[in-house]
Design a protein around this motif. Structure first.
Motif, mmCIF file in Angstrom:
data_model
loop_
_atom_site.group_PDB
_atom_site.id
_atom_site.type_symbol
_atom_site.label_atom_id
_atom_site.label_comp_id
_atom_site.label_asym_id
_atom_site.label_seq_id
_atom_site.Cartn_x
_atom_site.Cartn_y
_atom_site.Cartn_z
ATOM 1 N N PRO A 93 81.157 7.182 92.663
ATOM 2 C CA PRO A 93 81.133 7.059 91.215
ATOM 3 C C PRO A 93 79.777 7.358 90.677
ATOM 4 N N VAL A 94 78.775 6.727 91.140
ATOM 5 C CA VAL A 94 77.541 6.514 90.601
ATOM 6 C C VAL A 94 76.585 7.299 91.593
ATOM 7 N N GLY A 95 76.043 8.454 90.951
ATOM 8 C CA GLY A 95 75.351 9.465 91.531
ATOM 9 C C GLY A 95 73.986 9.993 91.184
ATOM 10 N N LEU A 96 73.817 11.092 91.046
ATOM 11 C CA LEU A 96 72.318 11.885 90.972
ATOM 12 C C LEU A 96 72.011 11.034 89.477
ATOM 13 N N LYS A 97 72.600 11.536 88.414
ATOM 14 C CA LYS A 97 72.275 11.297 86.864
ATOM 15 C C LYS A 97 72.029 9.602 86.715
ATOM 16 N N THR A 98 73.102 9.042 87.136
ATOM 17 C CA THR A 98 72.898 7.518 87.043
ATOM 18 C C THR A 98 71.642 6.794 87.628
ATOM 19 N N CYS A 99 71.327 7.181 88.852
ATOM 20 C CA CYS A 99 70.272 6.716 89.674
ATOM 21 C C CYS A 99 68.915 7.199 88.924
ATOM 22 N N LEU A 100 68.679 8.526 88.486
ATOM 23 C CA LEU A 100 67.732 8.997 87.923
ATOM 24 C C LEU A 100 67.261 8.088 86.560
ATOM 25 N N VAL A 101 68.390 8.058 85.770
ATOM 26 C CA VAL A 101 68.318 7.243 84.645
ATOM 27 C C VAL A 101 67.824 5.543 84.819
ATOM 28 N N ILE A 102 68.378 5.125 85.960
ATOM 29 C CA ILE A 102 67.875 3.783 85.914
ATOM 30 C C ILE A 102 66.822 3.741 86.728
ATOM 31 N N SER A 103 66.284 4.807 87.486
ATOM 32 C CA SER A 103 64.928 4.437 88.257
ATOM 33 C C SER A 103 63.935 4.961 87.061
ATOM 34 N N ILE A 104 64.082 5.984 86.177
ATOM 35 C CA ILE A 104 62.934 6.315 85.094
ATOM 36 C C ILE A 104 62.944 5.238 84.114
ATOM 37 N N VAL A 105 64.050 4.696 83.672
ATOM 38 C CA VAL A 105 63.990 3.478 82.429
ATOM 39 C C VAL A 105 63.249 2.449 83.024
ATOM 40 N N SER A 106 63.607 2.036 84.350
ATOM 41 C CA SER A 106 62.918 1.093 84.857
ATOM 42 C C SER A 106 61.569 0.949 85.122
ATOM 43 N N CYS A 107 61.162 2.059 85.467
ATOM 44 C CA CYS A 107 59.677 2.305 85.414
ATOM 45 C C CYS A 107 59.071 2.582 84.181
ATOM 46 N N LEU A 108 59.701 2.915 82.953
ATOM 47 C CA LEU A 108 59.180 2.815 81.846
ATOM 48 C C LEU A 108 59.060 1.571 81.069
ATOM 49 N N LEU A 109 59.910 0.723 81.481
ATOM 50 C CA LEU A 109 60.114 -0.713 80.822
ATOM 51 C C LEU A 109 58.919 -1.358 81.549
ATOM 52 N N THR A 110 58.903 -1.106 82.918
ATOM 53 C CA THR A 110 57.788 -1.991 83.594
ATOM 54 C C THR A 110 56.340 -1.640 83.175
ATOM 55 N N ILE A 111 56.166 -0.375 82.799
ATOM 56 C CA ILE A 111 54.687 0.171 82.212
ATOM 57 C C ILE A 111 54.691 -0.560 80.863
ATOM 58 N N VAL A 112 55.717 -0.474 79.993
ATOM 59 C CA VAL A 112 55.735 -1.030 78.547
ATOM 60 C C VAL A 112 55.323 -2.658 78.455
ATOM 61 N N SER A 113 55.949 -3.286 79.777
ATOM 62 C CA SER A 113 55.878 -4.503 79.808
ATOM 63 C C SER A 113 54.402 -4.932 80.213
ATOM 64 N N ILE A 114 53.768 -4.152 81.103
ATOM 65 C CA ILE A 114 52.269 -4.337 81.507
ATOM 66 C C ILE A 114 51.395 -4.142 80.575
ATOM 67 N N GLU A 115 51.655 -2.887 79.856
ATOM 68 C CA GLU A 115 50.626 -2.613 78.816
ATOM 69 C C GLU A 115 50.633 -3.341 77.531
ATOM 70 N N SER A 116 51.938 -3.714 77.321
ATOM 71 C CA SER A 116 51.865 -4.633 75.967
ATOM 72 C C SER A 116 51.280 -6.000 76.186
ATOM 73 N N ALA A 117 51.182 -6.512 77.430
ATOM 74 C CA ALA A 117 50.737 -7.777 77.631
ATOM 75 C C ALA A 117 49.159 -7.788 77.312
ATOM 76 N N TYR A 118 48.550 -6.526 77.734
ATOM 77 C CA TYR A 118 46.873 -6.596 77.325
ATOM 78 C C TYR A 118 46.781 -5.984 76.202
ATOM 79 N N LEU A 119 47.679 -5.056 75.573
ATOM 80 C CA LEU A 119 47.509 -4.129 74.236
ATOM 81 C C LEU A 119 47.145 -5.172 73.009
ATOM 82 N N PHE A 120 48.222 -6.099 72.947
ATOM 83 C CA PHE A 120 48.033 -6.865 71.679
ATOM 84 C C PHE A 120 47.197 -8.285 71.881
#
Length: 225
Positions: A29-56
Motif C-alpha cells: 500500500p505504501v510505494g514510490l510516491k509515499t516514500c519519495l514524499v517522506i524522504s524529501i520532506v524529512s530532508c527539507l525539515l532537517t535542513i530548515v531545523s539546522i539552518e534556522s538554529a544559526y540564522l536567527f
C-alpha cells in the motif's frame, strides 16, 4: 548554499525512490510516491531545523536545538506507519515491514539533510539487502523454523468419530499442527480449524490434494498466511 540544498534534496529523493520501488514492486500500500514524499520532506525539515538554529539571533542566552524539527519527524512518522499495519481475520499481522521502511525513509531524509551522505547511502544498501536477500538466505540456510510457512486449514468432516483419524493422517503428511479448534455445524457436520506449518518449498495445492484425499473429509478451505 542553494547548490548544497538542491543536492541534498536530490540525493534524498533518489534514496527514497529506491526504498519506494522495493515496496512498489511487491504491490504494497505504501510505494514510490509515499516514500519519495517522506524522504524529501524529512530532508527539507532537517535542513530548515539546522539552518534556522544559526540564522536567527540569539536573545537572552536562549539557543535553538539544530535538530529540534528532525526529532519530531521520528515520532510523527509513526502515524503513517500505524496506518499500514493491518490485522487480518485470521489474527495474522501484515504491514510491519512497510511501516518500518516508512520510518527508514524518514531516517534517510534526516541523515541526508544533516549532511551524512555516506551513512545514508550505506543504510539504504543495508535496508535493501535486509529486506530482499536475507529472507532468501534464511529460507535456504536457516534453522528449520525459518524454513517453514504457516497455513490455515478449515476441514469439514461428516462423522465426528473420524476426527482423530483425520488429524493423525494430516500429521503423516509431514504437516505439523500448531493449534486445533473443533466446531459442530448445524448440518450435523463438524468443522476442524487447524493452524499448521509446512516446508517453505511445499505448494498450497500439494497440501490441498494431500488433505482432500483423506476419507470423511467433505470440504476443505486452505489459506496461506
Amino acid at each position: 548554499m542553494e547548490i548544497d540544498l538542491f543536492m541534498k534534496l536530490s540525493i534524498s529523493a533518489v534514496l527514497g525512490m529506491v526504498i519506494g520501488l522495493e515496496r512498489e514492486l511487491k504491490r504494497k500500500p505504501v510505494g514510490l510516491k509515499t516514500c519519495l514524499v517522506i524522504s524529501i520532506v524529512s530532508c527539507l525539515l532537517t535542513i530548515v531545523s539546522i539552518e534556522s538554529a544559526y540564522l536567527f539571533p540569539i536573545k537572552d542566552h536562549i539557543t535553538m536545538d539544530p535538530l529540534r524539527l528532525a526529532a519530531q519527524i521520528v515520532s510523527g512518522i509513526g502515524f503513517l506507519g500505524a496506518g499500514v499495519i493491518l490485522r487480518r481475520g485470521n489474527d495474522s499481522i501484515s504491514g510491519l515491514t512497510t511501516a518500518a521502511l516508512i520510518w527508514g525513509a524518514a531516517g534517510i531524509g534526516i541523515a541526508v539533510g544533516a549532511g551524512f551522505y555516506q551513512e545514508a547511502l550505506f543504510s539504504v544498501a543495508l535496508l535493501i539487502v535486509s529486506v530482499e536477500l536475507l529472507p532468501f538466505l534464511t529460507a535456504i540456510l536457516g534453522p528449520k523454523q525459518l524454513r517453514e510457512k504457516e497455513i490455515n486449514l478449515q476441514i469439514t468432516v461428516s462423522d465426528m468419530k473420524n476426527i482423530t483419524d483425520i488429524i493423525n493422517s494430516i500429521k503423516e503428511q509431514n504437516i505439523h499442527i500448531k493449534t486445533i479448534r473443533i466446531k459442530d455445524l448445524d448440518t450435523n457436520y463438524h468443522l476442524i480449524k487447524l493452524k499448521v506449518t509446512v516446508d517453505q518449498k511445499r505448494t498450497t495445492t500439494d497440501i490441498y490434494y494431500s488433505v482432500r484425499t483423506i476419507p470423511s473429509v467433505i470440504r476443505i478451505d486452505i489459506e496461506s498466511v
